[in-house]
Scaffold this motif. Structure first.
Motif, PDB file in Angstrom:
ATOM      1  N   PHE A 150     130.116  40.440 -21.888  1.00 25.26           N
ATOM      2  CA  PHE A 150     129.602  40.649 -21.315  1.00 25.26           C
ATOM      3  C   PHE A 150     127.786  39.701 -21.070  1.00 25.26           C
ATOM      4  CE2 PHE A 150     131.735  44.936 -21.277  1.00 25.26           C
ATOM      5  CZ  PHE A 150     132.649  44.647 -19.795  1.00 25.26           C
ATOM      6  N   SER A 151     127.375  39.575 -22.013  1.00 28.45           N
ATOM      7  CA  SER A 151     126.280  38.970 -21.739  1.00 28.45           C
ATOM      8  C   SER A 151     126.114  37.599 -20.822  1.00 28.45           C
ATOM      9  CB  SER A 151     125.252  38.423 -23.327  1.00 28.45           C
ATOM     10  OG  SER A 151     126.221  37.811 -23.762  1.00 28.45           O
ATOM     11  N   LYS A 152     124.478  36.778 -20.627  1.00 28.86           N
ATOM     12  CA  LYS A 152     124.589  36.509 -20.055  1.00 28.86           C
ATOM     13  C   LYS A 152     125.214  35.052 -20.779  1.00 28.86           C
ATOM     14  CE  LYS A 152     122.032  33.266 -17.253  1.00 28.86           C
ATOM     15  NZ  LYS A 152     122.374  33.159 -15.929  1.00 28.86           N
ATOM     16  N   THR A 153     125.364  33.991 -20.314  1.00 31.11           N
ATOM     17  CA  THR A 153     125.801  33.318 -20.669  1.00 31.11           C
ATOM     18  C   THR A 153     124.779  31.962 -21.246  1.00 31.11           C
ATOM     19  OG1 THR A 153     128.231  33.275 -20.413  1.00 31.11           O
ATOM     20  CG2 THR A 153     127.178  31.144 -20.896  1.00 31.11           C
ATOM     21  N   HIS A 154     125.548  31.788 -22.530  1.00 31.09           N
ATOM     22  CA  HIS A 154     124.463  30.448 -22.678  1.00 31.09           C
ATOM     23  C   HIS A 154     125.165  28.514 -22.988  1.00 31.09           C
ATOM     24  CE1 HIS A 154     120.041  32.412 -22.950  1.00 31.09           C
ATOM     25  NE2 HIS A 154     120.951  33.257 -23.263  1.00 31.09           N
ATOM     26  N   GLN A 155     124.682  27.929 -22.734  1.00 37.01           N
ATOM     27  CA  GLN A 155     125.339  26.050 -22.993  1.00 37.01           C
ATOM     28  C   GLN A 155     125.786  26.056 -24.256  1.00 37.01           C
ATOM     29  OE1 GLN A 155     122.604  23.331 -22.121  1.00 37.01           O
ATOM     30  NE2 GLN A 155     124.002  21.658 -22.427  1.00 37.01           N
ATOM     31  N   HIS A 156     124.767  26.780 -24.883  1.00 33.68           N
ATOM     32  CA  HIS A 156     125.908  26.772 -26.298  1.00 33.68           C
ATOM     33  C   HIS A 156     126.624  27.673 -27.452  1.00 33.68           C
ATOM     34  CE1 HIS A 156     122.116  29.453 -27.484  1.00 33.68           C
ATOM     35  NE2 HIS A 156     123.165  29.792 -28.207  1.00 33.68           N
ATOM     36  N   TYR A 157     127.240  28.630 -26.358  1.00 34.10           N
ATOM     37  CA  TYR A 157     128.218  29.644 -26.358  1.00 34.10           C
ATOM     38  C   TYR A 157     129.808  28.531 -26.523  1.00 34.10           C
ATOM     39  CZ  TYR A 157     125.720  33.741 -26.313  1.00 34.10           C
ATOM     40  OH  TYR A 157     124.460  34.314 -26.448  1.00 34.10           O
ATOM     41  N   LEU A 158     129.792  27.759 -25.063  1.00 33.91           N
ATOM     42  CA  LEU A 158     131.085  26.875 -24.382  1.00 33.91           C
ATOM     43  C   LEU A 158     132.186  26.575 -25.790  1.00 33.91           C
ATOM     44  CD1 LEU A 158     129.801  27.601 -21.821  1.00 33.91           C
ATOM     45  CD2 LEU A 158     130.621  26.011 -21.231  1.00 33.91           C
ATOM     46  N   GLU A 159     131.250  26.456 -26.704  1.00 32.52           N
ATOM     47  CA  GLU A 159     132.493  25.455 -27.271  1.00 32.52           C
ATOM     48  C   GLU A 159     133.126  26.464 -28.843  1.00 32.52           C
ATOM     49  OE1 GLU A 159     130.374  21.582 -29.093  1.00 32.52           O
ATOM     50  OE2 GLU A 159     131.600  22.149 -31.319  1.00 32.52           O
ATOM     51  N   PRO A 160     131.251  27.479 -29.137  1.00 24.77           N
ATOM     52  CA  PRO A 160     132.256  28.443 -30.599  1.00 24.77           C
ATOM     53  C   PRO A 160     133.441  29.017 -29.497  1.00 24.77           C
ATOM     54  CG  PRO A 160     130.242  28.526 -30.051  1.00 24.77           C
ATOM     55  CD  PRO A 160     130.929  27.014 -29.331  1.00 24.77           C
ATOM     56  N   ALA A 161     132.637  29.325 -27.791  1.00 26.50           N
ATOM     57  CA  ALA A 161     134.157  30.003 -27.409  1.00 26.50           C
ATOM     58  C   ALA A 161     135.557  29.199 -27.523  1.00 26.50           C
ATOM     59  CB  ALA A 161     133.452  30.786 -26.551  1.00 26.50           C
ATOM     60  N   PHE A 162     135.362  28.499 -26.940  1.00 31.88           N
ATOM     61  CA  PHE A 162     136.917  27.908 -26.704  1.00 31.88           C
ATOM     62  C   PHE A 162     137.040  27.891 -27.751  1.00 31.88           C
ATOM     63  CE2 PHE A 162     139.679  24.339 -27.256  1.00 31.88           C
ATOM     64  CZ  PHE A 162     140.472  24.370 -26.565  1.00 31.88           C
TER      65      PHE A 162
END
Ligand SMILES: Cc1ncc(COP(=O)(O)O)c(C=O)c1O
Length: 368
Positions: A80-92
């Motif tokens: 739910f939290s605000k997304t940060h650029q550095h989340y995208l790779e580990p999220a994938f």
């Protein structure tokens, strides 16, 4: 028992889940397990729910999501939290679903897609009246065009969040519903499709029409408490947490003996005062002492005086309880029941605050 204990009745969590599933018909239930599952233990609760057939979870922070993945949770997890650029790779990498709740977030996803072929799944969040995270509805058209053109099929869902769905007056919630409906209509016009559309929390899932959505996000009802005193209480959910603590001292005192800090409580008669090893540092709300009570073997006794950091006192009247007795602070066991909702209503708080306030030396114990 050496100190406060939160006994988590997993069997009740699962039967609350079943009750909600029956109530919601065919809809998917996204179990909200943020903030350590509202103090109930996110890994243990998610694991039990997943084994029981729940295939969708929500947490608040990225780290909460990783903790679930690291502990073997395989189902969908929305952050739910605000997304940060550095989340995208580990999220994938970890198959986590991110929140896209502003135009900046779209920028982040677009630029990530330019340099990486793969982007993680995401849900678009629109603000319809909570005024927290969420894309402005006036940006809907533009956002749908950009998503369709640049981000493709990774946009799995769309959602919003009610501000007043647990209130008796549902006019604002209905207004939010109508705004969200317009957003969905715009998406249809732009020929953008979502696998899932969700809006409802606990309050809405018992208070409002669900026909437009295929999924609901439920936290509080799963843990067996009603979100407020204004919702219909038709689902016989049971409290999952039993919060209790041991009696560690008893003494006989005379009428008019002051008890605890400030001496604001004076014994109305000769009585037995017991000391319970649990304080506000462990999560018992300090304000509860004025009208508060506890239960022992099916009998209710008044809290005597201010709750201290580590302990509080109870007036056992003419009883002489044994040291080591387990005192129920809230929840339900064989002989006693004190609802978290009663405490929160009395102290003008909410069950969310009471449940997530459990901390300090409280040990969790899981019952299956
Ligand atoms: C975005 C969002 N959805 C759903 C929920 C679940 O709400 P509830 O516990 O009332 O079901 C929350 C909880 O605060 C939330 O922040």
């Amino acid at each position: 028992m050496v100190g406060p204990k939160a006994i988590i009745h997993i069997d009740r969590l699962l039967s609350n889940f079943d009750l909600l599933k029956t109530h919601l018909g065919q809809k998917r239930l996204m179990a909200v397990v943020k903030a350590d599952a509202y103090g109930h233990g996110s890994v243990e609760c998610a694991r039990a729910l997943e084994d029981h057939g729940c295939d969708s979870f929500a947490v608040f922070s990225f780290l909460e999501a990783l903790e679930l993945r690291d502990n073997g949770i395989k189902s969908d997890i929305l952050i739910f939290s605000k997304t940060h650029q550095h989340y995208l790779e580990p999220a994938f990498k970890n198959n986590l679903t991110l929140n896209v709740s502003s135009l900046d977030d779209i920028d982040i996803f677009e630029s990530h897609k330019l340099s990486n072929e793969k982007i993680p799944n995401f849900h678009l969040k629109f603000d319809t009246g909570m005024t927290r995270l969420g894309i402005n509805i006036s940006d809907a058209s533009n956002v749908f065009e950009r998503v369709k053109r640049n981000l493709g099929t990774e946009c799995k869902g769309i959602y919003s969040h009610y501000a007043t769905a647990d209130e008796g007056d549902l006019s604002f919630a209905n207004h939010q519903f109508s705004l969200f409906n317009d957003v969905i209509e715009t998406a249809i016009e732009k020929e953008i499709k979502f696998e899932t559309i969700h809006f409802s929390n606990s309050g809405a899932s018992i208070n409002l029409d669900q026909s437009k959505f295929d999924q609901v996000r439920v936290g509080m009802l799963l843990y067996g408490a009603y979100p407020s005193s204004e919702v219909p209480k038709d689902l016989p959910v049971e409290p999952v947490m039993e919060f209790c603590a041991p009696l560690v001292e008893v003494r006989k005192v005379k009428k008019n003996t002051p008890v605890s800090y400030g001496g604001v409580y004076k014994t109305p008669d000769d009585c037995t005062i017991g000391v319970v090893q649990c304080g506000f540092a462990d999560g018992i709300p300090r304000e509860w002492y004025k009208e508060g009570f506890v239960s022992m073997n099916g009998t209710y006794f008044k809290i005597a005086g201010r709750i201290c950091m580590d302990q509080f006192m109870v007036n056992f009247e003419k009883f002489t309880p044994s040291i080591g007795e387990e005192i129920l602070i809230f929840g339900k066991n064989k002989a006693n029941q004190i609802l978290m909702e009663n405490i929160s209503e009395t102290i003008k708080s909410t069950p969310y605050v009471v449940a997530t306030g459990i901390k300090g030396r409280t040990q969790k114990e899981y019952k299956f």
